[in-house]
Design a protein around this motif. Sequence first.
Motif, PDB file in Angstrom:
ATOM      1  N   LEU A 147      40.751  30.027 -35.527  1.00  0.00           N
ATOM      2  CA  LEU A 147      39.798  30.308 -34.461  1.00  0.00           C
ATOM      3  C   LEU A 147      38.973  29.093 -34.064  1.00  0.00           C
ATOM      4  O   LEU A 147      39.005  28.654 -32.912  1.00  0.00           O
ATOM      5  CB  LEU A 147      38.858  31.439 -34.896  1.00  0.00           C
ATOM      6  CG  LEU A 147      39.535  32.765 -35.271  1.00  0.00           C
ATOM      7  CD1 LEU A 147      38.500  33.778 -35.701  1.00  0.00           C
ATOM      8  CD2 LEU A 147      40.373  33.293 -34.122  1.00  0.00           C
ATOM      9  N   LEU A 151      39.509  26.954 -30.755  1.00  0.00           N
ATOM     10  CA  LEU A 151      38.492  27.023 -29.703  1.00  0.00           C
ATOM     11  C   LEU A 151      38.033  25.631 -29.298  1.00  0.00           C
ATOM     12  O   LEU A 151      37.919  25.322 -28.102  1.00  0.00           O
ATOM     13  CB  LEU A 151      37.296  27.839 -30.188  1.00  0.00           C
ATOM     14  CG  LEU A 151      36.088  27.830 -29.247  1.00  0.00           C
ATOM     15  CD1 LEU A 151      36.361  28.652 -28.002  1.00  0.00           C
ATOM     16  CD2 LEU A 151      34.835  28.334 -29.954  1.00  0.00           C
ATOM     17  N   LYS A 181      36.650  35.179 -29.255  1.00  0.00           N
ATOM     18  CA  LYS A 181      36.670  34.719 -30.640  1.00  0.00           C
ATOM     19  C   LYS A 181      35.971  35.707 -31.562  1.00  0.00           C
ATOM     20  O   LYS A 181      36.399  35.912 -32.699  1.00  0.00           O
ATOM     21  CB  LYS A 181      36.017  33.331 -30.747  1.00  0.00           C
ATOM     22  CG  LYS A 181      36.309  32.630 -32.057  1.00  0.00           C
ATOM     23  CD  LYS A 181      36.030  31.149 -31.931  1.00  0.00           C
ATOM     24  CE  LYS A 181      34.545  30.875 -31.986  1.00  0.00           C
ATOM     25  NZ  LYS A 181      34.023  31.007 -33.364  1.00  0.00           N
TER      26      LYS A 181
END
Length: 507
Positions: A147, A151, A181
């Motif tokens: 994640l 990101l 997220k």
Amino acid sequence: MVDPELGDEALSPSGSVGRGICQQTGSDRSQSQTYSPRDFSSNGSVSPLDPSLHYEPQETDFLLPNMLYGRSTVSGPPRAKDAGGSGAPAESVCCMVLQILVPFVLAGLGTVSAGMLLGLVQNWDVFQEIPEIFILVPAVLGMKGNLEMTLASRLSTAVNAGRMETTREKWLLIIGNLALKQLQATVLGLLASLMAALLGWMAEGNVPLNHVMLLCSTSVSTAFMASLLQGIIMVAVIIGSKRMGINPDNVATPMAASFGDLITLASLVCFSQWFYSLIDLYPHVLYLVDLLFLCLIPLWVVISSKHPASHILLRTGWEPIITAMVISSIGGLILDKTVSNPNLAGIIVYAPVINGIGGNLVSIQSSRISTHLHLNYSPGEVPEDRTGCYSPCRTFFGSGANHRSAQVLLLLVIPGQLIFLHVIHLMKGGQTLPSALLTVAFLSASLIQVFSLLCAADCMVHALWRRGKDPDSYSIPYLTALGDLLGTALLSLAFFMLWCIGDSGSV
């Protein structure tokens, strides 16, 4: 369609996690031209009326999909793809080493701190009574690669692609992807806890319901809060980098790697201890916590659907992160069984270091290969030497920049891990030094792990590209999870061999 007012800088493709590419020089930029919409056909490709123009394939990034953020770079004569050339600007070995070394050291210090924290808390009551928490550790820490680092890479790409220039577009993109997220963190946290309970049940034959609820509450709370905090930090770093004229690709991902492990592990320790103190007196609190986070899921779905790019990821972004979580959980089971042996409990300090460093190094190589493919090949098209059977020699030997980076990354393992190994012993009190056998065993495990991961990255990235999938979105979760599994298994084997020969690990 290309906006003729954006200029060359907006048209230049961006990198991703740790690509280590030097900035393009003015002479390089002068070779690019900006064309008005009439130079392109209705589907965004170069008009066939002028055969002298060459269309350079753009990044097929699921967060920045072509149909939403169509950008084309028109250049002069076609490059010789298979001659070792690359669409990226040329870089010296010294420049490459410097840009790789900084995130490598930052990430290493972060993983050392996480390992020391885990060593301090492994004897707490909650870890002794509910050993399945150890299974959670690699899976929850692995969310950094699934994640946070993803990101950071995607938002950096958006900055370099010129899609965060207006205030409205910038905040739509940021809020949409932060909401996405948080949704992914909640789902992954719940699945990781259920996976830990299942693996614990398979290993022990019994996991009480209150332990399962504690695992769920701890995992979901940790994933949610750590993801939110790191997401805000990433956004601040990327916006600050943009205002200061710094390429966020070179700043954001090292920050995610540096603080990700420590923030996540600290959250895991605090939440697990707090819920453990409530498990007998107020067990309903655990159910309410889980219910609260589950009730927030529709909110995150609605918010992330507001932006077209994050809306696409609601459907396409689950396969790699869920598969990576399962792989990391298997590594967690190995860690749990190893720590349960008092003679091998010392492994807990070193596990985050070997896993974190291996994952960070392979992320750099994966992104560099992906950059090369994005700049030089259309989706589904790979270099001729990648169409046959795979050979490890192709990863490390050749004239291309990716061969040099693979050599540099592999050569960084031994001196880097030596430094981190001594830092660990200094943080323990500095009264002892790591024994020669421990040093050899730890370095051997790290070297085998990184060698295997670099080979896997070379094979996986090209295979994903050949199948039309974006390596930036798929390869990093798979490779970091594989790094967790390999690192934990090799380190457990190394400590078992040291125990068999009677080495204490220090002198």
